[in-house]
Design a protein around this motif. Structure first.
Motif, PDB file in Angstrom:
ATOM      1  N   SER A  17     -14.118  40.128 -13.119  1.00 40.69           N
ATOM      2  CA  SER A  17     -14.152  38.897 -13.908  1.00 40.69           C
ATOM      3  C   SER A  17     -15.597  38.599 -14.300  1.00 40.69           C
ATOM      4  O   SER A  17     -16.530  39.269 -13.827  1.00 40.69           O
ATOM      5  N   VAL A  18     -15.792  37.593 -15.139  1.00 37.84           N
ATOM      6  CA  VAL A  18     -17.152  37.255 -15.554  1.00 37.84           C
ATOM      7  C   VAL A  18     -17.995  36.756 -14.377  1.00 37.84           C
ATOM      8  O   VAL A  18     -19.221  36.865 -14.401  1.00 37.84           O
ATOM      9  N   GLU A  19     -17.340  36.234 -13.358  1.00 35.27           N
ATOM     10  CA  GLU A  19     -18.076  35.768 -12.181  1.00 35.27           C
ATOM     11  C   GLU A  19     -18.752  36.925 -11.446  1.00 35.27           C
ATOM     12  O   GLU A  19     -19.679  36.722 -10.661  1.00 35.27           O
ATOM     13  N   ASP A  20     -18.296  38.164 -11.700  1.00 39.79           N
ATOM     14  CA  ASP A  20     -18.880  39.336 -11.047  1.00 39.79           C
ATOM     15  C   ASP A  20     -20.039  39.936 -11.847  1.00 39.79           C
ATOM     16  O   ASP A  20     -20.640  40.919 -11.416  1.00 39.79           O
ATOM     17  N   VAL A  21     -20.341  39.372 -13.001  1.00 40.63           N
ATOM     18  CA  VAL A  21     -21.393  39.904 -13.864  1.00 40.63           C
ATOM     19  C   VAL A  21     -22.729  39.293 -13.488  1.00 40.63           C
ATOM     20  O   VAL A  21     -22.875  38.067 -13.427  1.00 40.63           O
ATOM     21  N   SER A  22     -23.713  40.142 -13.216  1.00 44.15           N
ATOM     22  CA  SER A  22     -25.042  39.666 -12.842  1.00 44.15           C
ATOM     23  C   SER A  22     -25.848  39.272 -14.075  1.00 44.15           C
ATOM     24  O   SER A  22     -25.799  39.953 -15.102  1.00 44.15           O
ATOM     25  N   PHE A  23     -26.581  38.179 -13.969  1.00 50.46           N
ATOM     26  CA  PHE A  23     -27.482  37.778 -15.040  1.00 50.46           C
ATOM     27  C   PHE A  23     -28.925  37.741 -14.548  1.00 50.46           C
ATOM     28  O   PHE A  23     -29.785  37.108 -15.145  1.00 50.46           O
ATOM     29  N   SER A  24     -29.181  38.455 -13.450  1.00 49.72           N
ATOM     30  CA  SER A  24     -30.539  38.526 -12.910  1.00 49.72           C
ATOM     31  C   SER A  24     -31.127  39.920 -13.064  1.00 49.72           C
ATOM     32  O   SER A  24     -32.224  40.192 -12.562  1.00 49.72           O
ATOM     33  N   ASP A  25     -30.393  40.820 -13.759  1.00 47.90           N
ATOM     34  CA  ASP A  25     -30.868  42.195 -13.866  1.00 47.90           C
ATOM     35  C   ASP A  25     -31.695  42.452 -15.121  1.00 47.90           C
ATOM     36  O   ASP A  25     -32.108  43.581 -15.366  1.00 47.90           O
ATOM     37  N   SER A  26     -31.929  41.431 -15.934  1.00 49.02           N
ATOM     38  CA  SER A  26     -32.822  41.587 -17.079  1.00 49.02           C
ATOM     39  C   SER A  26     -33.423  40.233 -17.428  1.00 49.02           C
ATOM     40  O   SER A  26     -32.826  39.182 -17.164  1.00 49.02           O
ATOM     41  N   ILE A  57     -20.242  37.227 -24.835  1.00 56.65           N
ATOM     42  CA  ILE A  57     -18.963  37.928 -24.808  1.00 56.65           C
ATOM     43  C   ILE A  57     -19.126  39.125 -23.878  1.00 56.65           C
ATOM     44  O   ILE A  57     -19.991  39.971 -24.094  1.00 56.65           O
ATOM     45  N   VAL A  58     -18.333  39.170 -22.829  1.00 50.95           N
ATOM     46  CA  VAL A  58     -18.396  40.251 -21.850  1.00 50.95           C
ATOM     47  C   VAL A  58     -17.237  41.210 -22.086  1.00 50.95           C
ATOM     48  O   VAL A  58     -16.070  40.793 -22.101  1.00 50.95           O
ATOM     49  N   MET A  59     -17.565  42.485 -22.270  1.00 48.70           N
ATOM     50  CA  MET A  59     -16.547  43.518 -22.499  1.00 48.70           C
ATOM     51  C   MET A  59     -16.200  44.221 -21.184  1.00 48.70           C
ATOM     52  O   MET A  59     -17.095  44.550 -20.403  1.00 48.70           O
ATOM     53  N   PHE A  60     -14.916  44.479 -20.971  1.00 50.90           N
ATOM     54  CA  PHE A  60     -14.447  45.194 -19.788  1.00 50.90           C
ATOM     55  C   PHE A  60     -13.760  46.490 -20.209  1.00 50.90           C
ATOM     56  O   PHE A  60     -13.102  46.546 -21.242  1.00 50.90           O
ATOM     57  N   GLY A  61     -13.906  47.514 -19.386  1.00 52.93           N
ATOM     58  CA  GLY A  61     -13.283  48.799 -19.661  1.00 52.93           C
ATOM     59  C   GLY A  61     -13.967  49.870 -18.828  1.00 52.93           C
ATOM     60  O   GLY A  61     -14.744  49.568 -17.923  1.00 52.93           O
ATOM     61  N   ASP A  62     -13.671  51.149 -19.129  1.00 52.30           N
ATOM     62  CA  ASP A  62     -14.337  52.234 -18.409  1.00 52.30           C
ATOM     63  C   ASP A  62     -14.478  53.453 -19.310  1.00 52.30           C
ATOM     64  O   ASP A  62     -14.020  53.444 -20.460  1.00 52.30           O
ATOM     65  N   SER A  63     -15.114  54.490 -18.779  1.00 58.61           N
ATOM     66  CA  SER A  63     -15.426  55.677 -19.574  1.00 58.61           C
ATOM     67  C   SER A  63     -14.234  56.616 -19.750  1.00 58.61           C
ATOM     68  O   SER A  63     -14.348  57.641 -20.419  1.00 58.61           O
ATOM     69  N   LYS A  87     -21.685  44.485 -21.719  1.00 59.70           N
ATOM     70  CA  LYS A  87     -20.628  45.195 -21.020  1.00 59.70           C
ATOM     71  C   LYS A  87     -20.636  44.792 -19.548  1.00 59.70           C
ATOM     72  O   LYS A  87     -21.698  44.710 -18.926  1.00 59.70           O
ATOM     73  N   ALA A  88     -19.464  44.557 -18.988  1.00 58.79           N
ATOM     74  CA  ALA A  88     -19.366  44.259 -17.562  1.00 58.79           C
ATOM     75  C   ALA A  88     -19.663  45.516 -16.758  1.00 58.79           C
ATOM     76  O   ALA A  88     -19.341  46.627 -17.188  1.00 58.79           O
ATOM     77  N   PRO A  89     -20.281  45.389 -15.584  1.00 57.37           N
ATOM     78  CA  PRO A  89     -20.504  46.565 -14.735  1.00 57.37           C
ATOM     79  C   PRO A  89     -19.176  47.147 -14.264  1.00 57.37           C
ATOM     80  O   PRO A  89     -18.147  46.450 -14.261  1.00 57.37           O
ATOM     81  N   PRO A  90     -19.151  48.416 -13.871  1.00 59.06           N
ATOM     82  CA  PRO A  90     -17.893  49.094 -13.526  1.00 59.06           C
ATOM     83  C   PRO A  90     -17.031  48.370 -12.493  1.00 59.06           C
ATOM     84  O   PRO A  90     -15.806  48.378 -12.594  1.00 59.06           O
ATOM     85  N   ALA A  91     -17.653  47.734 -11.506  1.00 62.28           N
ATOM     86  CA  ALA A  91     -16.877  47.120 -10.431  1.00 62.28           C
ATOM     87  C   ALA A  91     -16.451  45.687 -10.735  1.00 62.28           C
ATOM     88  O   ALA A  91     -15.721  45.078  -9.949  1.00 62.28           O
ATOM     89  N   ALA A  92     -16.859  45.135 -11.863  1.00 64.13           N
ATOM     90  CA  ALA A  92     -16.580  43.733 -12.162  1.00 64.13           C
ATOM     91  C   ALA A  92     -15.119  43.526 -12.529  1.00 64.13           C
ATOM     92  O   ALA A  92     -14.568  44.250 -13.354  1.00 64.13           O
TER      93      ALA A  92
END
Length: 219
Positions: A103-112, A145-151, A96-101
Motif C-alpha cells: 500500500s502507499v503506507e509502505d512507500v518510503s519518502f526519505s530515500d531521496s 501517483i504511486v504505481m504498483f506491479g512487478d517485472s 513506482k512502489a518498491p517491490p515489497a510495498a
C-alpha cells in the motif's frame, strides 16, 4: 481542502486524464518487462524501477499534452505535471512502489531529497491552510501517483494521494513519519481497455534528487 482526484483534474477532464495516465503507465511497464534481462544484462529491481518511473513520466506527458490546464514540467532529472483548476495549481509526481510495498503506507519518502521536500512542503501548506490568518489554502499542493506491479506481470494498479511529513512529539524528541492527507485508487491496468503499445529502446539511468519543491503561493 482537496480530497480526491476529481477535485484536482481540470473540470470535466478527471476521467479522461486518469484513463490516459493509466495507458502511459501500462505502456511503460510493458516495455520494461519485455527488455528486463537480469541474467544477460544484470538488471535488478532497482534498474527496473528507475526505468519504469522515467518512462512512465515521459509517456504521461505525451498522453495528456492535449488536455487544457495540464502542463509538462522538467527540472534537472525530474519530470512532473502541473495541473491547474480554478486558478489553483497542483504538482503531480509519478513514482513506482518498491517491490515489497502492499500500500502507499509502505512507500518510503526519505530515500531521496525531492521526496522529503515535497512531503515537507505539503506539511507546511496544510499548516497554512489551518491558520485562518494565512489566507485561503486548499491543502497539499504536491500530489503523488504511486504505481504498483512487478517485472514479471507488469503494471497492476495505481494509487493517488497527498503524502505529508507528520511530526510527533515523543520522549526525548520528535519522531518523523509519513502520513497521507488523502489517498484513493487511481485505477488498474485494465482501466480504459486499451492494449499496451510495443516500445523499444535502452533503459534510461538518471536520478531525480535535484529539484527544490516550492509552496503554492497564498491566495
Amino acid at each position: 481542502m482537496c480530497v480526491s482526484w476529481i477535485e484536482i483534474a481540470p473540470d470535466g477532464q478527471a476521467e479522461e486524464m486518469r484513463r490516459r495516465l493509466l495507458w502511459a503507465f501500462t505502456d511503460a511497464w510493458s516495455a520494461n518487462v519485455e527488455r528486463f534481462r537480469p541474467e544477460e544484462l544484470g538488471d535488478t529491481s532497482m534498474t527496473f524501477g528507475l526505468a519504469v518511473t522515467i518512462n512512465a513520466r515521459h509517456l504521461a506527458a505525451v498522453e495528456v499534452r492535449a488536455i487544457a490546464g495540464v502542463e509538462d514540467r522538467e527540472h534537472g532529472n525530474l519530470r512532473w505535471l502541473e495541473v491547474e483548476r480554478d486558478g489553483v495549481v497542483h504538482r503531480v509526481y509519478v513514482y513506482k512502489a518498491p517491490p515489497a510495498a502492499a500500500s502507499v503506507e509502505d512507500v518510503s519518502f526519505s530515500d531521496s531529497k525531492i521526496k522529503e521536500q515535497l512531503t515537507s512542503a505539503n506539511t507546511m501548506q496544510m499548516a497554512l491552510g489551518l491558520d485562518g490568518s494565512a489566507g485561503t489554502i486548499t491543502g497539499a499542493a504536491n500530489v503523488v501517483i504511486v504505481m504498483f506491479g512487478d517485472s514479471v506481470t507488469g503494471f497492476e494498479r495505481a494509487v493517488v494521494g497527498a503524502p505529508y511529513l507528520h511530526l510527533e512529539r515523543v520522549a526525548g524528541g520528535v519522531r518523523k513519519h509519513i502520513k497521507w492527507s488523502w489517498s484513493e485508487s487511481f485505477g488498474d491496468a485494465d482501466h480504459g481497455g486499451r492494449l499496451p503499445r510495443t516500445l523499444t529502446g535502452p533503459a534510461p539511468t538518471t536520478s531525480d534528487d535535484d529539484l527544490p519543491v516550492r509552496l503554492r503561493p497564498v491566495a
